[in-house]
Enzyme design. Sequence first.
Site, short mmCIF file in Angstrom:
data_model
loop_
_atom_site.label_atom_id
_atom_site.label_comp_id
_atom_site.label_asym_id
_atom_site.label_seq_id
_atom_site.Cartn_x
_atom_site.Cartn_y
_atom_site.Cartn_z
N VAL A 37 8.14 -11.60 6.00
CA VAL A 37 8.04 -12.69 5.01
C VAL A 37 8.72 -12.37 3.68
O VAL A 37 8.82 -13.23 2.82
CB VAL A 37 6.61 -13.17 4.70
CG1 VAL A 37 6.04 -14.01 5.81
CG2 VAL A 37 5.69 -12.04 4.34
N TYR A 44 -2.25 -1.00 6.25
CA TYR A 44 -1.40 -2.12 6.68
C TYR A 44 -0.69 -2.78 5.48
O TYR A 44 0.52 -2.99 5.51
CB TYR A 44 -2.26 -3.14 7.44
CG TYR A 44 -1.52 -4.42 7.76
CD1 TYR A 44 -0.58 -4.47 8.78
CD2 TYR A 44 -1.75 -5.58 7.03
CE1 TYR A 44 0.12 -5.64 9.06
CE2 TYR A 44 -1.06 -6.75 7.30
CZ TYR A 44 -0.13 -6.78 8.31
OH TYR A 44 0.56 -7.94 8.58
N1 GLN Z 1 2.07 -8.59 4.90
C1 GLN Z 1 2.31 -9.87 5.52
C2 GLN Z 1 1.00 -10.46 6.04
O1 GLN Z 1 0.23 -9.72 6.55
C3 GLN Z 1 3.28 -9.72 6.65
C4 GLN Z 1 3.55 -11.00 7.36
C5 GLN Z 1 4.99 -11.16 7.74
O2 GLN Z 1 5.87 -10.50 7.23
N2 GLN Z 1 5.25 -12.12 8.59
O3 GLN Z 1 0.75 -11.62 5.93
#
Ligand code: GLN
Length: 309
Positions: A261, A191
């Site tokens: 994000v 992930y």
């Molecule tokens: N890798 C980020 C997380 O797991 C992804 C979250 C996002 O882009 N909103 O927090």
Amino acid sequence: MPDLNLVVAEIADEMRQRRDRGTVAHYIPELARVDPKHFGIAVVAADGTVATGGDAAMPFSIQSISKVFTLTLALGRYGDRLWRRVGREPSGSPFNSIVQLEREQGIPRNPFINAGAIAVTDLILSGHQPREALGEILSFMRFLADDADISIDETVAASEQRTGFRNAALANYMKSFGVLENPVDLTLGVYFHQCAIAMSCQQLAMAGRFLAQSGRNPSTGLQVIQPERARRINAVMLTCGHYDGSGEFAYRVGLPGKSGVGGGILAVAPGKASIAVWSPGLDAAGNSHLGRVALEALSRRMDWSIFGA
Ligand code: GLN
């Protein structure tokens, strides 16, 4: 019809001058170092025209936008059985919320909040080594974008691996309900790495074409997924793609979209265009502020809202 190249150039110019830029994500240390002044936009129209503006060729961390592609892959492998593992209703809560999971017996609301995406990644990992699962995700991105030059930013992945306590909590919690099949650390490793894929707006808009074209990849003419499935993924993007900002995004932009994000957004104007924007500063819901502003302008000027003129 307004001239797409002109509209995109105008928007890039307007965004360059804006002072309201939101705040870059701080909870992933490596993302906190990105300059909030960047802005990029790329539009690939159905006829193949590509219009770009600003930093459209600069790679950024796609983060949660990767969830659209892992959902597509997992649906390909498991079909509708996937929906036993994850719901498809908007969550109305932040992307990393944990409370809802307890109430709903460890079944995440949708595949785009973190818990849901971790459950989808777990499905892709089953029967494979993490390296194979990641290889599959990366090859899929390269195939869709018709571009071999897409890779994982290991520094970003390591940065999140060191600090992703919240995601570890979500994953462990789901594991306790039997929702995850694989060891938690392996699922999380895949992930974090899928989130750390680096792509430019140009590459991302290319990769999103199949969603704008009823499941077809125009580079090969091949059907990536059936039209009905593309339609349904777009529906989940519209209702869940911006977490608890999804209603506002639909209201203002009127297109299915998925944010990350890192400040990117992939948006789909069905039958018309695949669009990627990037501006690292986020709003309170964790979605790119100027990315949304730019998409609102684009959809209005091109008359692309799915809700009518
Ligand atoms: N890798 C980020 C997380 O797991 C992804 C979250 C996002 O882009 N909103 O927090």
